[in-house]
Write a protein that holds these residues in place. Structure first.
Motif, PDB file in Angstrom:
ATOM      1  N   GLY A   1       0.774  -1.231   0.000  1.00 48.73           N
ATOM      2  CA  GLY A   1       0.000   0.000   0.000  1.00 48.73           C
ATOM      3  C   GLY A   1       0.804   1.280   0.000  1.00 48.73           C
ATOM      4  O   GLY A   1       0.234   2.376  -0.012  1.00 48.73           O
ATOM      5  N   VAL A   2       2.142   1.183  -0.001  1.00 44.86           N
ATOM      6  CA  VAL A   2       2.993   2.375   0.076  1.00 44.86           C
ATOM      7  C   VAL A   2       3.745   2.549  -1.253  1.00 44.86           C
ATOM      8  O   VAL A   2       4.403   1.624  -1.721  1.00 44.86           O
ATOM      9  CB  VAL A   2       4.012   2.254   1.229  1.00 44.86           C
ATOM     10  CG1 VAL A   2       4.917   3.488   1.278  1.00 44.86           C
ATOM     11  CG2 VAL A   2       3.276   2.086   2.549  1.00 44.86           C
ATOM     12  N   LEU A   3       3.648   3.742  -1.849  1.00 49.35           N
ATOM     13  CA  LEU A   3       4.333   4.029  -3.104  1.00 49.35           C
ATOM     14  C   LEU A   3       5.757   4.511  -2.821  1.00 49.35           C
ATOM     15  O   LEU A   3       5.961   5.522  -2.150  1.00 49.35           O
ATOM     16  CB  LEU A   3       3.573   5.111  -3.884  1.00 49.35           C
ATOM     17  CG  LEU A   3       4.206   5.557  -5.209  1.00 49.35           C
ATOM     18  CD1 LEU A   3       4.301   4.395  -6.190  1.00 49.35           C
ATOM     19  CD2 LEU A   3       3.413   6.712  -5.814  1.00 49.35           C
ATOM     20  N   TYR A   4       6.737   3.778  -3.345  1.00 58.53           N
ATOM     21  CA  TYR A   4       8.144   4.131  -3.151  1.00 58.53           C
ATOM     22  C   TYR A   4       8.765   4.751  -4.402  1.00 58.53           C
ATOM     23  O   TYR A   4       9.681   5.549  -4.298  1.00 58.53           O
ATOM     24  CB  TYR A   4       8.964   2.898  -2.753  1.00 58.53           C
ATOM     25  CG  TYR A   4       8.610   2.360  -1.398  1.00 58.53           C
ATOM     26  CD1 TYR A   4       9.151   2.926  -0.244  1.00 58.53           C
ATOM     27  CD2 TYR A   4       7.728   1.297  -1.266  1.00 58.53           C
ATOM     28  CE1 TYR A   4       8.821   2.432   1.004  1.00 58.53           C
ATOM     29  CE2 TYR A   4       7.395   0.803  -0.016  1.00 58.53           C
ATOM     30  CZ  TYR A   4       7.941   1.378   1.111  1.00 58.53           C
ATOM     31  OH  TYR A   4       7.599   0.888   2.341  1.00 58.53           O
ATOM     32  N   ARG A   5       8.320   4.326  -5.583  1.00 57.36           N
ATOM     33  CA  ARG A   5       8.893   4.870  -6.814  1.00 57.36           C
ATOM     34  C   ARG A   5       7.781   4.992  -7.853  1.00 57.36           C
ATOM     35  O   ARG A   5       7.069   4.017  -8.108  1.00 57.36           O
ATOM     36  CB  ARG A   5      10.018   3.960  -7.334  1.00 57.36           C
ATOM     37  CG  ARG A   5      10.789   4.567  -8.514  1.00 57.36           C
ATOM     38  CD  ARG A   5      12.070   3.797  -8.790  1.00 57.36           C
ATOM     39  NE  ARG A   5      11.815   2.472  -9.328  1.00 57.36           N
ATOM     40  CZ  ARG A   5      12.747   1.510  -9.370  1.00 57.36           C
ATOM     41  NH1 ARG A   5      13.954   1.731  -8.893  1.00 57.36           N
ATOM     42  NH2 ARG A   5      12.467   0.338  -9.882  1.00 57.36           N
ATOM     43  N   ASP A   6       7.645   6.184  -8.433  1.00 58.48           N
ATOM     44  CA  ASP A   6       6.592   6.412  -9.421  1.00 58.48           C
ATOM     45  C   ASP A   6       7.144   6.703 -10.807  1.00 58.48           C
ATOM     46  O   ASP A   6       6.441   7.247 -11.655  1.00 58.48           O
ATOM     47  CB  ASP A   6       5.675   7.562  -8.976  1.00 58.48           C
ATOM     48  CG  ASP A   6       6.429   8.866  -8.816  1.00 58.48           C
ATOM     49  OD1 ASP A   6       7.645   8.894  -9.058  1.00 58.48           O
ATOM     50  OD2 ASP A   6       5.790   9.876  -8.450  1.00 58.48           O
ATOM     51  N   THR A   7       8.401   6.328 -11.046  1.00 58.46           N
ATOM     52  CA  THR A   7       9.042   6.563 -12.337  1.00 58.46           C
ATOM     53  C   THR A   7       8.731   5.413 -13.295  1.00 58.46           C
ATOM     54  O   THR A   7       9.093   4.266 -13.026  1.00 58.46           O
ATOM     55  CB  THR A   7      10.565   6.684 -12.176  1.00 58.46           C
ATOM     56  OG1 THR A   7      10.847   7.634 -11.156  1.00 58.46           O
ATOM     57  CG2 THR A   7      11.210   7.111 -13.482  1.00 58.46           C
ATOM     58  N   ALA A   8       8.074   5.740 -14.391  1.00 52.82           N
ATOM     59  CA  ALA A   8       7.732   4.708 -15.370  1.00 52.82           C
ATOM     60  C   ALA A   8       8.960   4.295 -16.160  1.00 52.82           C
ATOM     61  O   ALA A   8       9.865   5.089 -16.385  1.00 52.82           O
ATOM     62  CB  ALA A   8       6.659   5.228 -16.319  1.00 52.82           C
ATOM     63  N   ARG A   9       8.973   3.039 -16.586  1.00 50.90           N
ATOM     64  CA  ARG A   9      10.027   2.602 -17.486  1.00 50.90           C
ATOM     65  C   ARG A   9       9.824   3.243 -18.851  1.00 50.90           C
ATOM     66  O   ARG A   9       8.701   3.421 -19.302  1.00 50.90           O
ATOM     67  CB  ARG A   9      10.015   1.073 -17.606  1.00 50.90           C
ATOM     68  CG  ARG A   9      10.598   0.380 -16.377  1.00 50.90           C
ATOM     69  CD  ARG A   9      10.351  -1.117 -16.421  1.00 50.90           C
ATOM     70  NE  ARG A   9       8.943  -1.422 -16.184  1.00 50.90           N
ATOM     71  CZ  ARG A   9       8.416  -2.634 -16.280  1.00 50.90           C
ATOM     72  NH1 ARG A   9       9.175  -3.652 -16.628  1.00 50.90           N
ATOM     73  NH2 ARG A   9       7.139  -2.838 -16.037  1.00 50.90           N
TER      74      ARG A   9
END
Length: 314
Positions: A157-165
């Motif tokens: 439930g925790v977002l650590y990285r939101d960088t798309a490939r």
């Protein structure tokens, strides 16, 4: 002394030393030096509250098949009031693979864990060490997120990285708060727009979507060989999952192609299935033991990885 430095060979020696130091630093920075470390415990307060609430609801309305008795455990199975796991060993395609059939009463029992209990680059532990630290009943290696600088990382439930490939396969597996699987394209769906996400795993490719096999005999991960050790996870129906881990790269077990892997999930009724990190990372852990035979083709031992997917009560 100054005069001697101007001799060509002196400058060549200095340049060689500088290049060597630069090369070594790049290798250490890429593969060894921990970076961007975030303690998991600092970011789990909200998740723990949500999990506690879900477990309270489950306790007030236990599944009909369960009871308050202790878990029933054999070498190949586990069952308590909320978790049922059976593991079969299969021989096919000149390969030995292990199929875990998992049924849960609540999605909160399908968890993930990060090496050293932290998010960051170059943080690694074996699957079995992480499993034991979290008192997992069953565990597999995850997507080795720490080997890359991009790809969504959302865990428990925790977002650590939101960088798309940005190149290649950018399909990600989303597991929502009800435990249902779906596939997204990271360049079309932002991580913070997901509804009720519980886990997001970024590796791939997708094996089955909407009940249809979406790989063929030419599909492969990067430059990997066609037959490999594999780890993959699929969903049959609500809170009913299949996990397959295949041995490979040995005389006893060749390994599976992605198409063969997809066919095995399809035969077991999965409507969604997704490939995770494989090769030397492929590991299945159950009840304190390693089930399969992890190898990278050179040595027979577990590879340290950055994350696991596991089933557990804690």
């Amino acid at each position: 002394m100054k005069k001697s430095l101007f001799k060509p060979y002196r400058w060549a020696a200095v340049l060689a030393v500088l290049l060597t130091f630069s090369f070594v630093f790049v290798l250490l920075d890429t593969f060894v030096i921990p970076k961007n470390v975030t303690e998991v415990k600092q970011r789990e307060a909200t998740e723990q509250q949500n999990t506690a609430s879900e477990k309270q609801s489950a306790a007030e309305d236990p599944p009909e098949s369960g009871s308050e008795t202790e878990a029933a455990v054999t070498d190949h199975s586990y069952q308590d009031k909320n978790i049922k796991i059976t593991i079969d060993t299969v021989q096919a395609y000149d390969t030995t693979f292990y199929v875990a059939d998992i049924r849960l009463s609540n999605a909160s029992y399908l968890k993930t864990a990060l090496a050293e209990n932290s998010f960051g680059r170059n943080l690694k532990e074996t699957t079995s060490d992480m499993a034991e630290e979290h008192q997992a009943i069953f565990a597999i290696n995850g997507d080795y997120y720490g080997f890359r600088n991009n790809g969504y990382v959302l865990r428990n439930g925790v977002l650590y990285r939101d960088t798309a490939r940005q190149a290649g396969n950018d399909e990600a597996l989303v597991i929502d708060g009800h435990g249902d699987f779906s596939i997204i394209n990271e360049n079309a769906v932002s991580a913070d727009s997901l509804t009720n996400p519980w886990q997001v795993l970024s590796f791939g490719p997708t094996l089955i979507e909407n009940g249809e096999i979406v790989v063929d005999s030419t599909t492969e991960v990067s430059q990997s060989k066609n037959s490999n050790p594999r780890t993959a996870i699929g969903q049959v129906s609500g809170l009913h999952y299949i996990v397959i881990v295949a041995d490979g790269r040995t005389e006893e077990s060749a390994g599976l192609s992605l198409l063969e892997l997809a066919q095995e999930f399809a035969e077991r009724g999965c409507t969604v299935a997704y490939n995770l990190d494989g090769g030397g990372s492929s590991t299945m852990y159950f009840n304190g033991e390693i089930v399969n035979h992890p190898t990278d083709g050179r040595s027979s031992q577990q590879r340290e990885v950055s994350d696991i997917v596991y089933i557990g009560n804690e």
